[in-house]
Design a protein around this motif. Structure first.
Motif, PDB file in Angstrom:
ATOM      1  N   ASP A 172     -22.224   3.600 -37.260  1.00 32.73           N
ATOM      2  CA  ASP A 172     -21.260   4.804 -37.292  1.00 32.73           C
ATOM      3  C   ASP A 172     -19.903   4.470 -37.163  1.00 32.73           C
ATOM      4  O   ASP A 172     -19.567   3.463 -36.180  1.00 32.73           O
ATOM      5  N   PRO A 186     -15.756   4.639 -43.148  1.00 34.96           N
ATOM      6  CA  PRO A 186     -16.512   3.444 -43.629  1.00 34.96           C
ATOM      7  C   PRO A 186     -15.833   2.435 -44.560  1.00 34.96           C
ATOM      8  O   PRO A 186     -16.347   1.306 -44.539  1.00 34.96           O
ATOM      9  N   GLU A 187     -15.021   2.907 -45.226  1.00 34.25           N
ATOM     10  CA  GLU A 187     -14.508   1.807 -46.089  1.00 34.25           C
ATOM     11  C   GLU A 187     -13.682   0.620 -45.434  1.00 34.25           C
ATOM     12  O   GLU A 187     -13.642  -0.418 -45.839  1.00 34.25           O
ATOM     13  N   GLY A 213     -24.583  -1.306 -43.582  1.00 37.18           N
ATOM     14  CA  GLY A 213     -23.890  -0.102 -44.169  1.00 37.18           C
ATOM     15  C   GLY A 213     -22.898   0.445 -43.031  1.00 37.18           C
ATOM     16  O   GLY A 213     -23.205   0.212 -41.681  1.00 37.18           O
ATOM     17  N   PHE A 214     -22.083   1.341 -43.306  1.00 35.44           N
ATOM     18  CA  PHE A 214     -20.970   1.876 -42.535  1.00 35.44           C
ATOM     19  C   PHE A 214     -21.081   3.555 -42.884  1.00 35.44           C
ATOM     20  O   PHE A 214     -20.554   3.771 -44.030  1.00 35.44           O
ATOM     21  N   GLN A 215     -21.615   4.202 -42.124  1.00 36.12           N
ATOM     22  CA  GLN A 215     -21.459   5.574 -42.226  1.00 36.12           C
ATOM     23  C   GLN A 215     -20.395   6.510 -41.581  1.00 36.12           C
ATOM     24  O   GLN A 215     -20.267   6.448 -40.187  1.00 36.12           O
ATOM     25  N   ARG A 216     -19.877   7.568 -42.060  1.00 36.77           N
ATOM     26  CA  ARG A 216     -18.653   8.116 -41.589  1.00 36.77           C
ATOM     27  C   ARG A 216     -19.596   9.326 -40.751  1.00 36.77           C
ATOM     28  O   ARG A 216     -20.630   9.986 -40.998  1.00 36.77           O
ATOM     29  N   GLU A 229     -17.784   8.228 -47.421  1.00 38.99           N
ATOM     30  CA  GLU A 229     -18.548   8.630 -46.676  1.00 38.99           C
ATOM     31  C   GLU A 229     -19.808   7.714 -46.118  1.00 38.99           C
ATOM     32  O   GLU A 229     -20.284   7.788 -45.135  1.00 38.99           O
ATOM     33  N   PHE A 230     -19.878   6.511 -46.929  1.00 39.06           N
ATOM     34  CA  PHE A 230     -21.037   5.700 -46.624  1.00 39.06           C
ATOM     35  C   PHE A 230     -20.343   4.365 -47.668  1.00 39.06           C
ATOM     36  O   PHE A 230     -20.422   4.434 -48.738  1.00 39.06           O
ATOM     37  N   GLY A 251     -20.897   0.072 -47.981  1.00 45.01           N
ATOM     38  CA  GLY A 251     -21.833  -0.944 -47.483  1.00 45.01           C
ATOM     39  C   GLY A 251     -21.498  -2.340 -48.055  1.00 45.01           C
ATOM     40  O   GLY A 251     -20.776  -2.510 -48.807  1.00 45.01           O
ATOM     41  N   SER A 266     -27.057  -0.155 -40.249  1.00 43.11           N
ATOM     42  CA  SER A 266     -25.855   0.825 -40.334  1.00 43.11           C
ATOM     43  C   SER A 266     -25.145   0.963 -38.987  1.00 43.11           C
ATOM     44  O   SER A 266     -25.869   1.358 -37.995  1.00 43.11           O
ATOM     45  N   SER A 298     -19.934   2.149 -52.790  1.00 44.08           N
ATOM     46  CA  SER A 298     -19.408   2.502 -51.473  1.00 44.08           C
ATOM     47  C   SER A 298     -18.283   3.765 -51.899  1.00 44.08           C
ATOM     48  O   SER A 298     -17.666   3.490 -52.760  1.00 44.08           O
TER      49      SER A 298
END
Length: 123
Positions: A14, A18-19, A53-56, A40-41, A43, A12, A37
């Motif tokens: 930060d 994220p989108e 994953g990509f998290q705000r 906020e998160f 993937g 993941s 997706s």
């Protein structure tokens, strides 16, 4: 003492959006967008089960590679068959190419839209 078997199943990153970052890596890798997706998160799923994953993160500060005032946070490496073609495609998708290139002629460092450095290298 032996090491217990472990399988890497997720990575993941930060980021502020994220989108947007999921879309960049989706277009760059072809990994499938995760159906749940959101802002906020987000993937991506790779066929073998690896999840990216990509998290705000509020007040996200992008890495300043190669300066470590704001560290890398993560570094991804991708193998490619055609370095020039991959570089052009990734730059068109929104990556940038920093001046500092320590990899030589067998690869290059690029920066994703959230500021994370990543490498592409010849297979």
């Amino acid at each position: 003492m032996s090491t217990p078997p472990m399988e890497l199943v997720a990575i993941s990153l930060d980021c502020a959006d994220p989108e947007e970052l999921a879309e960049f890596y989706h277009r760059a890798t072809g990994f499938e967008l995760h159906p749940e997706s959101d802002s906020e998160f987000a993937g991506l799923n790779r066929a073998d089960g690896l999840f990216l994953g990509f998290q705000r993160v509020e007040n996200y500060h992008a890495p300043q590679w190669p300066d470590q005032a704001v560290p890398q946070q993560i570094h991804l490496d991708f193998k490619v068959e055609d370095l020039d073609l991959a570089e052009v495609m990734l730059l068109q998708l929104g990556a940038t190419k920093p001046e500092h290139q320590p990899v030589g002629d067998k690869g290059c460092v690029l920066i994703d839209p959230a500021g994370h450095p990543f490498c592409i290298t010849l297979v």
